[in-house]
Design a protein around this motif. Sequence first.
Motif, short mmCIF file in Angstrom:
data_model
loop_
_atom_site.label_atom_id
_atom_site.label_comp_id
_atom_site.label_asym_id
_atom_site.label_seq_id
_atom_site.Cartn_x
_atom_site.Cartn_y
_atom_site.Cartn_z
N GLN A 158 0.82 -1.21 0.00
CA GLN A 158 0.00 0.00 0.00
C GLN A 158 0.86 1.27 0.00
N VAL A 159 2.06 1.19 0.55
CA VAL A 159 2.94 2.36 0.54
C VAL A 159 3.23 2.75 -0.91
N ARG A 160 3.65 1.78 -1.70
CA ARG A 160 3.95 2.06 -3.11
C ARG A 160 2.69 2.44 -3.88
N ASN A 161 1.61 1.73 -3.64
CA ASN A 161 0.36 2.02 -4.35
C ASN A 161 -0.11 3.45 -4.09
N ARG A 162 -0.03 3.87 -2.84
CA ARG A 162 -0.44 5.24 -2.52
C ARG A 162 0.51 6.26 -3.15
N TYR A 163 1.79 5.94 -3.16
CA TYR A 163 2.77 6.83 -3.79
C TYR A 163 2.44 6.99 -5.28
N GLU A 164 2.13 5.88 -5.95
CA GLU A 164 1.81 5.94 -7.37
C GLU A 164 0.52 6.71 -7.63
N GLU A 165 -0.46 6.59 -6.74
CA GLU A 165 -1.69 7.37 -6.87
C GLU A 165 -1.39 8.86 -6.77
N ILE A 166 -0.48 9.23 -5.87
CA ILE A 166 -0.09 10.64 -5.72
C ILE A 166 0.59 11.13 -6.99
N GLN A 167 1.46 10.31 -7.58
CA GLN A 167 2.13 10.70 -8.82
C GLN A 167 1.12 10.92 -9.94
N GLU A 168 0.12 10.06 -10.02
CA GLU A 168 -0.94 10.22 -11.03
C GLU A 168 -1.72 11.51 -10.79
N GLN A 169 -2.02 11.79 -9.53
CA GLN A 169 -2.76 13.01 -9.20
C GLN A 169 -1.93 14.25 -9.54
N LYS A 170 -0.62 14.20 -9.27
CA LYS A 170 0.25 15.33 -9.63
C LYS A 170 0.21 15.57 -11.13
N GLU A 171 0.28 14.50 -11.90
CA GLU A 171 0.24 14.64 -13.36
C GLU A 171 -1.10 15.23 -13.81
N TYR A 172 -2.17 14.80 -13.17
CA TYR A 172 -3.50 15.31 -13.49
C TYR A 172 -3.58 16.82 -13.22
N VAL A 173 -3.11 17.25 -12.06
CA VAL A 173 -3.11 18.67 -11.72
C VAL A 173 -2.24 19.45 -12.70
N ASP A 174 -1.08 18.91 -13.04
CA ASP A 174 -0.20 19.57 -14.01
C ASP A 174 -0.86 19.72 -15.38
N ARG A 175 -1.60 18.70 -15.79
CA ARG A 175 -2.29 18.78 -17.09
C ARG A 175 -3.36 19.86 -17.07
N ILE A 176 -4.07 19.97 -15.95
CA ILE A 176 -5.08 21.03 -15.83
C ILE A 176 -4.38 22.39 -15.85
N ARG A 177 -3.26 22.51 -15.12
CA ARG A 177 -2.50 23.75 -15.08
C ARG A 177 -2.02 24.12 -16.49
N ASP A 178 -1.54 23.13 -17.23
CA ASP A 178 -1.11 23.38 -18.62
C ASP A 178 -2.28 23.85 -19.48
N SER A 179 -3.46 23.28 -19.25
CA SER A 179 -4.64 23.68 -20.01
C SER A 179 -5.02 25.12 -19.72
N LEU A 180 -4.78 25.57 -18.51
CA LEU A 180 -5.05 26.97 -18.17
C LEU A 180 -4.19 27.90 -19.01
N GLY A 181 -2.94 27.52 -19.23
CA GLY A 181 -2.05 28.33 -20.05
C GLY A 181 -2.50 28.37 -21.49
N VAL A 182 -3.05 27.27 -21.97
CA VAL A 182 -3.52 27.20 -23.36
C VAL A 182 -4.82 27.96 -23.53
N ALA A 183 -5.68 27.95 -22.49
CA ALA A 183 -6.99 28.59 -22.58
C ALA A 183 -6.86 30.10 -22.72
N GLY A 184 -5.83 30.69 -22.13
CA GLY A 184 -5.64 32.13 -22.23
C GLY A 184 -6.70 32.91 -21.48
N ILE A 185 -6.59 34.22 -21.55
CA ILE A 185 -7.54 35.10 -20.86
C ILE A 185 -8.20 35.98 -21.90
#
Length: 145
Positions: free
Chosen positions: A9-36
């Motif tokens: 579970q230690v590794r599994n939880r770590y991997e879930e966190i890495q996936e969540q980080k990537e998800y947040v980063d993708r959303i953040r990247d989309s914000l840059g593309v969306a512009g104002i």
Amino acid sequence: MIAKEFLMQVRNRYEEIQEQKEYVDRIRDSLGVAGINYDSESCQGSSDPHSREHLLLKMIEEDKRLKKMNKDYAEFRVSVIDMIHNVSDSRDRKILYRVYIDFKSLYEVSSEMSYSYEYTRKIHLEALKNFTHMMSQHYPMMSVE
């Protein structure tokens, strides 16, 4: 739950966190593309799921989730480290730490400890049995078999 599944579970939880980080980063990247859009006079929320406001709110929500996951992971990891520390045999502790806390393979551990892979595998199985025994004595409320 068997000892190996519990420790994994230690590794599994770590991997879930890495996936969540990537998800947040993708959303953040989309914000840059969306512009104002500075043409509108007021900044109102939009029901468009791809609007900048929606993406920003989604990123904030998912970032909060990531922070909670990190906090929960840190607490769980420390509790597992404490449990491993209660295993009486130092060689067993080393194997358990390296495999389940440092995420090393048995091949890597055997090389680091200057043991054959087969011997390391044998020690690992014994360490899991000892971990299970320790859990039943020190943490009887947990169902590790």
